[in-house]
Design an enzyme around this catalytic site. Structure first.
Site, PDB file in Angstrom:
ATOM      1  N   ARG A 130      55.579  42.138  58.507  1.00 28.78           N
ATOM      2  CA  ARG A 130      54.161  41.890  58.775  1.00 28.78           C
ATOM      3  C   ARG A 130      53.948  41.524  60.246  1.00 28.78           C
ATOM      4  O   ARG A 130      52.958  41.891  60.875  1.00 28.78           O
ATOM      5  CB  ARG A 130      53.636  40.765  57.878  1.00 28.78           C
ATOM      6  CG  ARG A 130      53.575  41.134  56.410  1.00 28.78           C
ATOM      7  CD  ARG A 130      53.035  39.985  55.573  1.00 28.78           C
ATOM      8  NE  ARG A 130      51.636  39.744  55.821  1.00 28.78           N
ATOM      9  CZ  ARG A 130      51.120  38.586  56.209  1.00 28.78           C
ATOM     10  NH1 ARG A 130      51.904  37.546  56.396  1.00 28.78           N
ATOM     11  NH2 ARG A 130      49.830  38.455  56.397  1.00 28.78           N
ATOM     12  N   GLU A 184      46.568  34.819  24.823  1.00 26.46           N
ATOM     13  CA  GLU A 184      46.566  35.592  23.560  1.00 26.46           C
ATOM     14  C   GLU A 184      47.010  37.041  23.816  1.00 26.46           C
ATOM     15  O   GLU A 184      47.823  37.587  23.070  1.00 26.46           O
ATOM     16  CB  GLU A 184      45.152  35.548  22.973  1.00 26.46           C
ATOM     17  CG  GLU A 184      44.930  36.384  21.740  1.00 26.46           C
ATOM     18  CD  GLU A 184      43.449  36.415  21.355  1.00 26.46           C
ATOM     19  OE1 GLU A 184      42.792  35.352  21.332  1.00 26.46           O
ATOM     20  OE2 GLU A 184      42.931  37.520  21.095  1.00 26.46           O
ATOM     21  N   LYS A 243      38.572  28.928  27.762  1.00 29.54           N
ATOM     22  CA  LYS A 243      38.565  29.968  26.721  1.00 29.54           C
ATOM     23  C   LYS A 243      39.103  31.289  27.290  1.00 29.54           C
ATOM     24  O   LYS A 243      39.842  32.017  26.628  1.00 29.54           O
ATOM     25  CB  LYS A 243      37.135  30.163  26.189  1.00 29.54           C
ATOM     26  CG  LYS A 243      36.938  31.380  25.289  1.00 29.54           C
ATOM     27  CD  LYS A 243      37.597  31.214  23.937  1.00 29.54           C
ATOM     28  CE  LYS A 243      37.834  32.461  23.136  1.00 29.54           C
ATOM     29  NZ  LYS A 243      36.797  33.429  22.932  1.00 29.54           N
ATOM     30  N   VAL A 265      25.203  35.443  21.501  1.00 30.37           N
ATOM     31  CA  VAL A 265      24.794  36.829  21.750  1.00 30.37           C
ATOM     32  C   VAL A 265      25.790  37.514  22.670  1.00 30.37           C
ATOM     33  O   VAL A 265      26.676  36.877  23.249  1.00 30.37           O
ATOM     34  CB  VAL A 265      23.380  36.887  22.383  1.00 30.37           C
ATOM     35  CG1 VAL A 265      22.341  36.382  21.398  1.00 30.37           C
ATOM     36  CG2 VAL A 265      23.333  36.094  23.676  1.00 30.37           C
ATOM     37  N   HIS A 292      51.286  39.256  62.416  1.00 31.64           N
ATOM     38  CA  HIS A 292      50.771  38.249  61.475  1.00 31.64           C
ATOM     39  C   HIS A 292      51.481  36.902  61.598  1.00 31.64           C
ATOM     40  O   HIS A 292      51.131  35.975  60.892  1.00 31.64           O
ATOM     41  CB  HIS A 292      50.885  38.773  60.037  1.00 31.64           C
ATOM     42  CG  HIS A 292      49.978  39.942  59.769  1.00 31.64           C
ATOM     43  ND1 HIS A 292      48.614  39.856  59.926  1.00 31.64           N
ATOM     44  CD2 HIS A 292      50.229  41.212  59.376  1.00 31.64           C
ATOM     45  CE1 HIS A 292      48.063  41.022  59.632  1.00 31.64           C
ATOM     46  NE2 HIS A 292      49.027  41.876  59.302  1.00 31.64           N
ATOM     47  N   ASN A 296      31.197  34.701  24.840  1.00 28.68           N
ATOM     48  CA  ASN A 296      32.347  34.817  25.750  1.00 28.68           C
ATOM     49  C   ASN A 296      31.866  35.074  27.174  1.00 28.68           C
ATOM     50  O   ASN A 296      32.129  36.126  27.751  1.00 28.68           O
ATOM     51  CB  ASN A 296      33.237  35.982  25.309  1.00 28.68           C
ATOM     52  CG  ASN A 296      34.410  35.497  24.485  1.00 28.68           C
ATOM     53  OD1 ASN A 296      34.752  34.320  24.517  1.00 28.68           O
ATOM     54  ND2 ASN A 296      35.018  36.415  23.758  1.00 28.68           N
ATOM     55  N   HIS A 351      42.781  31.011  27.471  1.00 32.66           N
ATOM     56  CA  HIS A 351      43.266  31.130  26.086  1.00 32.66           C
ATOM     57  C   HIS A 351      43.399  32.615  25.719  1.00 32.66           C
ATOM     58  O   HIS A 351      44.403  33.057  25.177  1.00 32.66           O
ATOM     59  CB  HIS A 351      42.299  30.424  25.127  1.00 32.66           C
ATOM     60  CG  HIS A 351      42.424  30.857  23.696  1.00 32.66           C
ATOM     61  ND1 HIS A 351      41.913  32.058  23.235  1.00 32.66           N
ATOM     62  CD2 HIS A 351      43.033  30.288  22.628  1.00 32.66           C
ATOM     63  CE1 HIS A 351      42.203  32.194  21.949  1.00 32.66           C
ATOM     64  NE2 HIS A 351      42.873  31.135  21.559  1.00 32.66           N
ATOM     65  N   ASN A 352      42.368  33.384  26.042  1.00 40.51           N
ATOM     66  CA  ASN A 352      42.401  34.809  25.696  1.00 40.51           C
ATOM     67  C   ASN A 352      43.481  35.555  26.468  1.00 40.51           C
ATOM     68  O   ASN A 352      44.136  36.443  25.934  1.00 40.51           O
ATOM     69  CB  ASN A 352      41.035  35.458  25.961  1.00 40.51           C
ATOM     70  CG  ASN A 352      40.026  35.106  24.890  1.00 40.51           C
ATOM     71  OD1 ASN A 352      40.153  34.086  24.230  1.00 40.51           O
ATOM     72  ND2 ASN A 352      39.031  35.943  24.703  1.00 40.51           N
ATOM     73  N   SER A 412      36.737  30.046  19.741  1.00 35.68           N
ATOM     74  CA  SER A 412      37.774  31.019  19.394  1.00 35.68           C
ATOM     75  C   SER A 412      38.081  30.971  17.908  1.00 35.68           C
ATOM     76  O   SER A 412      38.059  29.916  17.288  1.00 35.68           O
ATOM     77  CB  SER A 412      39.056  30.719  20.168  1.00 35.68           C
ATOM     78  OG  SER A 412      40.065  31.607  19.737  1.00 35.68           O
TER      79      SER A 412
HETATM   80  P1  NDP Z   1      27.955  40.765  19.697  1.00 40.22           P
HETATM   81  O1  NDP Z   1      28.709  40.388  20.885  1.00 40.22           O
HETATM   82  O2  NDP Z   1      27.983  42.169  19.256  1.00 40.22           O
HETATM   83  O3  NDP Z   1      26.420  40.314  19.886  1.00 40.22           O
HETATM   84  C1  NDP Z   1      25.509  40.573  18.887  1.00 40.22           C
HETATM   85  C2  NDP Z   1      24.280  39.714  19.038  1.00 40.22           C
HETATM   86  O4  NDP Z   1      23.697  39.863  20.338  1.00 40.22           O
HETATM   87  C3  NDP Z   1      23.225  40.165  18.030  1.00 40.22           C
HETATM   88  O5  NDP Z   1      22.573  39.031  17.552  1.00 40.22           O
HETATM   89  C4  NDP Z   1      22.322  41.025  18.882  1.00 40.22           C
HETATM   90  O6  NDP Z   1      21.001  41.143  18.379  1.00 40.22           O
HETATM   91  C5  NDP Z   1      22.309  40.214  20.168  1.00 40.22           C
HETATM   92  N1  NDP Z   1      21.789  40.998  21.269  1.00 40.22           N
HETATM   93  C6  NDP Z   1      22.375  42.056  21.871  1.00 40.22           C
HETATM   94  N2  NDP Z   1      21.576  42.516  22.848  1.00 40.22           N
HETATM   95  C7  NDP Z   1      20.478  41.729  22.854  1.00 40.22           C
HETATM   96  C8  NDP Z   1      19.298  41.686  23.642  1.00 40.22           C
HETATM   97  N3  NDP Z   1      19.101  42.549  24.648  1.00 40.22           N
HETATM   98  N4  NDP Z   1      18.386  40.737  23.373  1.00 40.22           N
HETATM   99  C9  NDP Z   1      18.572  39.849  22.379  1.00 40.22           C
HETATM  100  N5  NDP Z   1      19.650  39.836  21.604  1.00 40.22           N
HETATM  101  C10 NDP Z   1      20.594  40.765  21.848  1.00 40.22           C
HETATM  102  O7  NDP Z   1      28.296  39.870  18.421  1.00 40.22           O
HETATM  103  P2  NDP Z   1      29.416  38.842  18.031  1.00 40.22           P
HETATM  104  O8  NDP Z   1      28.810  38.049  16.937  1.00 40.22           O
HETATM  105  O9  NDP Z   1      30.706  39.520  17.827  1.00 40.22           O
HETATM  106  O10 NDP Z   1      29.628  37.902  19.311  1.00 40.22           O
HETATM  107  C11 NDP Z   1      28.670  36.985  19.779  1.00 40.22           C
HETATM  108  C12 NDP Z   1      29.237  36.295  21.010  1.00 40.22           C
HETATM  109  O11 NDP Z   1      30.419  35.586  20.631  1.00 40.22           O
HETATM  110  C13 NDP Z   1      29.661  37.257  22.111  1.00 40.22           C
HETATM  111  O12 NDP Z   1      29.412  36.685  23.345  1.00 40.22           O
HETATM  112  C14 NDP Z   1      31.146  37.417  21.877  1.00 40.22           C
HETATM  113  O13 NDP Z   1      31.828  37.790  23.043  1.00 40.22           O
HETATM  114  C15 NDP Z   1      31.518  36.009  21.423  1.00 40.22           C
HETATM  115  N6  NDP Z   1      32.723  35.918  20.614  1.00 40.22           N
HETATM  116  C16 NDP Z   1      32.999  36.867  19.671  1.00 40.22           C
HETATM  117  C17 NDP Z   1      34.139  36.767  18.892  1.00 40.22           C
HETATM  118  C18 NDP Z   1      34.443  37.774  17.835  1.00 40.22           C
HETATM  119  O14 NDP Z   1      35.535  37.687  17.241  1.00 40.22           O
HETATM  120  N7  NDP Z   1      33.536  38.702  17.534  1.00 40.22           N
HETATM  121  C19 NDP Z   1      35.081  35.643  19.078  1.00 40.22           C
HETATM  122  C20 NDP Z   1      34.648  34.670  20.041  1.00 40.22           C
HETATM  123  C21 NDP Z   1      33.523  34.826  20.788  1.00 40.22           C
HETATM  124  P3  NDP Z   1      20.587  42.492  17.579  1.00 40.22           P
HETATM  125  O15 NDP Z   1      21.046  42.306  16.171  1.00 40.22           O
HETATM  126  O16 NDP Z   1      19.112  42.511  17.704  1.00 40.22           O
HETATM  127  O17 NDP Z   1      21.235  43.644  18.257  1.00 40.22           O
END
Ligand code: NDP
Length: 473
Positions: free
Chosen positions: A447, A191, A184, A74, A453, A102, A187-188, A128
């Site tokens: 300094r 990147e 991670k 999430v 200092h 992340n 890594h970023n 990643s």
């Molecule tokens: P998002 O970071 O946009 O997260 C979306 C998810 O979070 C959805 O399932 C959403 O549910 C849920 N969510 C948001 N707010 C809430 C809340 N208040 N309560 C419950 N659920 C909530 O999606 P990604 O799939 O892109 O990323 C997921 C994670 O992976 C993040 O932490 C991201 O940083 C990490 N990540 C992402 C990468 C990428 O390329 N996208 C790469 C590597 C890591 P709903 O549908 O209900 O809104």
């Protein structure tokens, strides 16, 4: 029938990861806050009976076999805390929460500590590779309790991760608490540096050599066959060749030059500042995005602050060869900074990070994937206590060979007013690192003058400090 593992959060990453897990014959229950997302996922993408969609947190939790293993995929930050708070009362002692988002590593350390008091095992896992990586095999950087990792997660993570040509998984246990998310994060940061260095090469080819997109694509394609071979160089060539759907132009020329960012490069840079480790290439890559983002101001400034007189490059082939040297040397220097930061964090947090192994985790699946990473592993194999990658025999030789071309590129860019902060910062880091004497003696005197200092003397032991009364008042 209960599922082996659960995925909470069906954004692009959660959906891909759940499909990946099911494709490897593990049963997985999925849950998402917005029910319509789960319904759509079930309708459009679930073909395997290994995936069980659930529509309430209670149903989700009850669908999992014991000990429950729940991947949180999430939005990182407060959302992760809120979800943990809401599901912990439904869990039992010994259950396992795995945060694959992340998350900031200090949040992971905090969560790990507080969940341990409730007998919940918490894992912070760096993932990643974006949507495609999550589906086909990401690079995975897991941290938490090693015994539970070996019992419940190792086999699964190994099988769903990317694999190298020789069949090794791009996944390995990193260490305790926040170490996976820290790795991670770095890594970023690396990147960010890789991306910016490539963009600077593009800028020079375009504005100094005046090459067109096809000519530039040819160069990146050629580089991709050599020591710079990597996913980012490969996609750069492909991007440069892509035509726009809406106009007759190349797509890259129609994309606004304003970069976005999500914060992991900033975190890495802040970590460098907090721990006193110089990572100027990574920090400059973040600032480069900041400067790109103020496009209207730049447009105004470009009308008031003219370009310097332009110096034409006469031998274009030589300049392209020099540029390859500059990109490669900057890349070595940037990784040297990133790995120095990892080494410092390992020491500070008692993580015992295996730096060579970490470099291998990034060979496939992730954005910085490259053959180059094997050289880093070799460097740490040759000397486990290596203080800086610049001192590894192979890198030392390569960088000394590249130095002339690297300097020529920086001089040409500066003469022509081309902004190449990362290639320049890398060279400056190199020059700073290899300087026996820096002007910090004068700095210390200043300094001591204005702030008392104190300073150390070249002719006295380091544990003695001195102060001079610089003026009478
Ligand atoms: P998002 O970071 O946009 O997260 C979306 C998810 O979070 C959805 O399932 C959403 O549910 C849920 N969510 C948001 N707010 C809430 C809340 N208040 N309560 C419950 N659920 C909530 O999606 P990604 O799939 O892109 O990323 C997921 C994670 O992976 C993040 O932490 C991201 O940083 C990490 N990540 C992402 C990468 C990428 O390329 N996208 C790469 C590597 C890591 P709903 O549908 O209900 O809104």
């Amino acid at each position: 029938m209960k599922s082996y593992i659960g995925v909470y959060g069906l954004g692009v990453m959660g959906q891909s990861l759940a499909l990946n897990i099911a494709n490897h014959n593990y049963s997985v229950a999925v849950y998402n806050r917005s029910t319509d997302v789960t319904e759509k996922f079930a309708k459009d993408r679930i073909q395997s009976r290994k995936i069980t969609p659930t529509y309430s947190v209670e149903q989700f939790i009850n669908t999992l076999e014991s000990p429950r293993k729940i991947i949180l995929m999430v939005k990182a930050g407060a959302v992760t805390d809120a979800i943990i708070e809401s599901i912990v009362p439904l869990l039992s002692a010994g259950d396992i929460l795995i945060d694959c988002g992340n998350s900031y590593y200090k949040d992971t350390i905090r969560r790990n500590k507080s969940l341990l008091e409730k007998n919940i095992h918490f894992f912070g896992v760096g993932v990643s590779g974006g949507e495609r990586g999550a589906l086909e095999g990401p690079s995975i950087m897991p941290s938490g309790d090693e015994a539970n990792y070996n019992l419940y997660l190792r086999d699964l993570f190994n099988v769903i991760s990317a694999h190298t040509e020789d069949g090794s998984p791009c996944c390995d246990y990193i260490g305790p608490d926040g170490s996976g998310h820290y790795v991670k994060m770095v890594h970023n940061g690396i990147e960010y540096g890789d991306i910016q260095i490539i963009c600077e090469a593009y800028q020079l080819l375009k504005s100094v050599l005046h090459l067109n997109n096809e000519e530039m694509a040819d160069i990146f394609e050629k580089w991709n066959k050599g020591r710079l071979s990597s996913f980012l160089i490969e996609i750069t060539a492909q991007i440069l060749r892509r035509k726009d759907d809406l106009t007759d132009n190349y797509l890259v020329d129609m994309i606004l030059d304003e970069a976005g960012q999500k914060g992991t490069g900033k975190w890495t840079s802040m970590e460098g500042l907090d721990s006193g480790i110089a990572i100027p290439t990574i920090a400059e890559s973040v600032f480069a995005r900041c400067l790109s983002a103020i496009k209207p101001q730049r447009v105004q400034a470009s009308k008031q602050l003219p370009l310097p007189k332009q110096f034409e490059v006469e031998d274009k082939e030589k300049f392209i060869a020099d540029l390859e040297e500059a990109v490669y040397a900057s890349k070595i220097t940037s990784y040297a900074q990133g790995f120095t930061l990892l080494a410092e964090a390992s020491k500070e947090n008692n993580w015992d990070l295996k730096l060579g192994n970490i470099s291998l985790l990034w060979r496939e699946g992730c954005i910085i994937r490259a053959q180059f990473l094997e050289k880093i592993k070799q460097a740490f194999d040759q000397d486990a206590n290596l203080t800086n990658l610049l001192l590894a025999q192979q890198f030392k030789e390569e960088i000394i060979n590249a130095e002339k071309g690297w300097r020529n590129v920086v001089v040409t860019a500066i003469q022509n007013g081309v902004y190449i902060p990362c290639i320049t910062a890398s060279l400056q880091y190199y020059d700073g690192y290899r300087s026996e004497r820096l002007p910090a003696n004068l700095l210390q005197a200043q300094r001591d003058w204005f702030g008392a200092h104190t300073y150390h003397r070249v002719d006295k032991p380091h544990d003695q400090s001195f102060h001079t009364q610089w003026e009478e008042f």
